[in-house]
Each structure stands twice: as structure tokens, then as C-alpha cells.
Design an enzyme around this catalytic site. Structure first.
Site, short mmCIF file in Angstrom:
data_model
loop_
_atom_site.label_atom_id
_atom_site.label_comp_id
_atom_site.label_asym_id
_atom_site.label_seq_id
_atom_site.Cartn_x
_atom_site.Cartn_y
_atom_site.Cartn_z
N HIS A 328 2.16 51.99 5.60
CA HIS A 328 3.26 51.26 4.41
C HIS A 328 3.27 52.53 3.09
CE1 HIS A 328 6.76 50.11 2.49
NE2 HIS A 328 7.90 49.98 3.61
N ASP A 386 8.31 46.20 10.88
CA ASP A 386 8.77 47.13 12.37
C ASP A 386 7.79 46.49 13.84
OD1 ASP A 386 9.80 50.17 10.64
OD2 ASP A 386 11.41 48.67 11.97
#
Ligand code: SDX
Length: 453
Positions: A328, A386
Site C-alpha cells: 500500500h 482487498d
């Protein structure tokens, strides 16, 4: 509902009262020569302070260079705060873990848009307004006939959401707060209806109309899975799980799709067009499309004995393969949303009697191995939102192709809140980045006959 214009003026005043001066010396050889300039350092309420470089070019002739915006704040915002090092996510100051456990998606929507948790009567009128806007103009049904049945539902969503601006002319004036509010409620209310229609169209089944007696997540599930042939009752376990998943996907500061919505909105584009642009950006496989990519990756890995082969590929610079659902830009710690989803996963699967879902077992094994791998430790790569969301969505019966559509339904609330904040921000201007030019210097046209082969 009081207008949030006050909060933006408060932000301006807050920044005016919270800054120091930084002295910048730029001493290159060529060509700009040495420059020095005093720049304001602006302090927020939490997180890194910023160098205010709005006058940098005018005073020094220099741009800054930051492809991907790794060190660039595009705006001041009161909506969401992320501390990537500590894995903290706050919406208007409330921790995501508390909201996921104690709130509902529409209450979080109100919080993101209005800045505070609603009082009972305000929340009731907000829910009523959303409920009464869930139907779409009947003519919109014709739009779907133009798509192939095997069109990806995100392709359909980009088209039909943008087309809403062709129907709701009474809420296109972005300078009218009342029209902004109606357009916002229409978008939040109609996204599940359009999303369910995209799914039904791909199945060759008739569209199911929204029902005013159902909650937001329940209504969405009903429109997805009910048919005219038999009564359909939504399983409350699934309804609650979906509501929680929507909360976890609602907003996430200046992520790629939110920045797309802000940039589109800065040109004065109408909210339906801005959200359509956000949907297009979210579809990218390394942004919102990652939840679908995670499931496809787990199916490709297939068995825990093949995990190390894929970890090796993820580490290999010459291999474009990346571990979907990991890493991320901001989180260099466990994504707090992933932590909530990991817990919810097992609970939902247990409640649905699916105690040993092979994909969940493989995902947990993959996570364990990756988190112990020196490459992933050094790069601070952790599971993101996700990684587990797809497993729950699959368990509650959402087809893989609809995962990113569901993300778009949830993130519409964040896009709207950020779009409204941008329009009410007195310092906001049309977004127009500059560049470092590395192309040809001046040269003149030569006719084809004179060009040497
Ligand atoms: C979302 O921004 C948001 O807030 C987004 C989001 C939201 O709610 O809106 O949180 C939703 O988009 C979550 C992210 C979903 N995407 C994925 O799971 C796809 C896999 N992840 C990567 O593509 C990547 O981690 C990104 C895109 C998420 C972040 O990319 P960055 O910030 O540009 O980081 P990077 O590519 O510079 O990576 C740093 C290093 C690189 O190695 P070096 O060049 O330094 O040698 O880490 C490596 C990368 O190669 N790396 C990975 C990796 N992610 C980063 N290596 C293997 N597998 C991965 N998943």
C-alpha cells in the site's frame, strides 16, 4: 443539515493560525542559479506538516517533481486521516474499527458528508431521502440493451453512471448547495440499483426494483439475487456482513479514484460525470480492481505447496507479478480494514456453515508465509483491504466480476464527501499540474520530400 462551508472557512483560519516559515536554499549549477525563499510550513491537527509551495514557482522559477504524488498533499481535508506507520484509519476522528462494529453504512455516509454523527431526526430524514431516490428513470433500462451480455459490469457502470447527468438536469448546478445535495443523495441511492441491474443484465435475468421497506445493504442483495419467480428473503448474516464491507470501503483520503473525482470536479464537471471518472479509475487492477485480482491469484496458486513459487515471483524484479492484496502507498503496517475483514471472514463463513473454505485457508497460509518473508518485511508489505474482501464477497454469493462494482458502490460516499469538501474549499482552484519537459528542443517542419530515409 447545516452546510459545511463553515468547516472549510474554519480550515482556512486554522491553517492561517498554525504555520511557521521554512527557509529553502536552492543552489544548482545551471540554469536557474542559486535561489532562496521562505516558505510557510502548515500544520494540521494530525499527521505530517506540509511545505506550502504555492508561491515557489513565482518566487524561484522552479517546479517541484513528484510523479505518483508520494510526497505531495493535494488539499487540506477534514474527512479521513490515515497513519500508515501505525495502521490507523479515522473517519471524522472515529476509528474505522469502531464504525465497522457499531455503526451502519448510511450512518457512516452521513458522518463523512456532514462531519458529525447524526442526531436521530437528521438521520431519519437522511435515510428517507436516500430511500426515496433508489429508483432510476425507466428509460435508463434501455442503456443496458446496448451492452454485450458478457460486458464487465464496471464497463457498464462507467457508462450508465455518467449517463445519469442526461436525466437529472435539476441537480447539475454545482454552485447551488441544494442541487449538490440532491445529486449526492441520488448517486448514493442509485449506485446499488444500477450495480444490481448490471449483474442481472449479465445473467439474462429481469431487473428487480428497489424496495423501500429494506435497508441499504439488504435492498442491494435483494436486487442482486431476487427473481420474480419466487419470494426472496435476505439472510441477515449476509446483510450485516455486506453493510460492514461497505463501511470499510467508504473513504480513504486522497486515493487514486478520489483524486480523480476531485480533479474532475475542479473543472466544474457535474457530480455524475465526476463519479463516473472515479469508477473508471477504481477499476484499475492495482487499485479497486485488486479484490477481483486476489481471488483470481488464489485460484491460480491453487494449493499451499505452490505459495513459495509465487512469493519468489513477487520478489523477482524481472517478473511483473505482484502479490495482489499486498502492499500500500500509505500503510507500511497492517491495513486496519484488512484486520476487520480477516475477523469478519471467519465469522461469516462459520455462520454460513462453510467452516473450511479452501480459498480462506490458502489466503491465511499465503499471508503467514509472506509476512515472514524478508522481502515483504523489508518493503513493509502487508495485506490491504482487498486481500480478504473478495473471500467474504465470494462466500456471500457475490460473483467475482462484481467485487469492484461493490467497492464503487461503497466508495461513492467517499467520493461525494470529498467532492463537496473540494467545492466548499475557498483555496480550491482548477487542478492543473506542471511537468519536467524532457522532449525535443525547438526544430522546424521539413517537407516529406526533404526528409532523409
Ligand atoms: C487500494 O491509495 C489507497 O488508499 C487505495 C485503497 C483505497 O481504499 O482507496 O487502499 C485501495 O487500491 C489498495 C491497494 C490494492 N492493490 C493491490 O493489492 C495491488 C498490489 N499492490 C501493489 O501494486 C502496490 O503495493 C500498490 C500499488 C498498492 C502500492 O504501490 P506503491 O505505493 O507505488 O509502491 P511501490 O510500487 O513503489 O512499491 C514499493 C516496493 C517496490 O519495490 P522496489 O521498486 O522498491 O524494489 O514494494 C514492491 C515494489 O516492487 N511491491 C510489491 C508489492 N507491492 C509493492 N512487490 C510484490 N508484491 C506487491 N504486492
Amino acid at each position: 443539515m447545516e452546510l459545511k462551508g463553515k468547516s472549510q472557512a474554519m480550515t482556512e483560519r486554522f491553517l492561517d493560525e498554525n504555520y511557521e516559515l521554512a527557509h529553502l536554499e536552492v543552489t544548482p549549477g545551471e540554469p536557474g542559479g542559486s535561489q532562496s525563499v521562505d516558505l510557510p510550513v502548515l500544520h494540521g491537527t494530525m499527521g505530517p506538516s506540509v511545505l506550502d509551495i504555492r508561491k515557489l514557482y513565482a518566487e524561484t522559477g522552479y517546479f517541484t517533481y513528484d510523479p505518483g504524488y508520494t510526497s505531495t498533499a493535494s488539499c487540506a481535508s477534514n474527512i479521513t486521516f490515515i497513519d500508515g506507520e501505525k495502521g490507523i484509519l479515522l473517519h471524522r476522528g472515529y476509528p474505522i474499527e469502531e464504525l465497522a462494529e457499531k455503526s451502519t453504512f448510511l450512518e457512516v455516509a452521513y458522518l463523512l458528508m456532514e462531519g458529525n454523527l447524526p442526531r436521530k431526526k437528521d438521520f431519519e430524514s437522511f435515510v428517507e431521502s436516500i430511500t426515496l431516490h433508489t429508483m432510476v428513470n425507466e428509460q435508463l433500462h434501455n442503456f443496458f440493451q446496448g451492452f454485450r451480455r458478457d460486458a464487465h459490469p464496471m464497463a457498464i457502470m462507467v457508462g450508465v453512471v455518467g449517463a445519469l447527468s442526461a436525466f437529472y438536469h435539476d441537480s447539475l448546478d454545482i454552485h447551488d448547495p441544494k442541487q449538490r445535495l440532491i445529486a449526492s443523495h441520488r448517486l448514493i441511492a442509485k449506485m446499488p440499483t444500477l450495480a444490481a441491474m448490471a449483474y442481472k443484465y449479465s445473467m439474462g435475468q429481469p431487473f428487480i426494483y428497489p424496495r423501500n421497506d429494506l435497508g441499504y445493504a439488504e435492498n442491494f442483495i435483494h436486487m442482486l439475487f431476487a427473481t420474480p419467480a419466487a419470494p426472496y428473503k435476505v439472510n441477515p448474516v449476509i446483510g450485516n456482513a455486506l453493510d460492514k464491507i461497505l463501511i470499510l470501503h467508504a473513504d480513504h483520503e486522497q486515493n487514486p479514484s478520489t483524486s480523480t473525482v476531485r480533479l474532475a470536479g475542479s473543472s466544474g464537471a457535474n457530480p455524475f460525470a465526476c463519479v463516473a471518472a472515479g469508477i473508471a479509475c477504481l477499476w484499475g487492477p492495482i487499485h479497486g480492481g485488486a479484490n477481483e485480482a486476489v481471488i483470481n491469484m488464489l485460484k491460480e496458486i491453487g494449493h499451499k505447496d505452490r505459495i513459495l513459487e509465487y512469493i519468489k515471483r513477487a520478489r523477482d524484479k524481472n517478473d511483473p507479478f505482484r502479490l495482489m492484496g499486498f502492499g500500500h502507498r500509505v500503510y507500511k503496517h497492517y491495513d486496519p480494514r484488512a484486520a476487520v475483514l480477516r475477523k469478519t471472514c471467519q465469522a461469516v463463513l462459520d455462520e454460513l456453515g462453510n467452516h473450511d473454505d479452501p480459498l480462506l485457508k490458502l489466503a491465511k497460509e499465503l499471508e503467514k508465509i509472506a509476512l515472514e518473508d524478508p522481502y515483504f518485511i523489508e518493503k513493509k508489505l502487508y495485506p490491504n483491504v482487498d486481500f480478504y474482501s473478495g473471500i467474504i464477497l465470494k462466500a456471500i454469493g457475490i460473483p467475482t466480476s462484481m467485487f469492484t462494482v461493490l467497492f464503487a458502490v461503497a466508495r461513492t460516499v467517499g467520493w461525494i464527501a470529498q467532492w463537496m469538501e473540494m467545492l466548499e474549499d475557498p483555496s480550491q482552484k482548477i487542478g492543473r499540474p506542471r511537468q519536467l519537459y524532457t522532449g525535443s528542443t525547438l526544430r522546424h517542419f521539413s517537407p516529406l520530400s526533404q526528409r532523409k530515409d
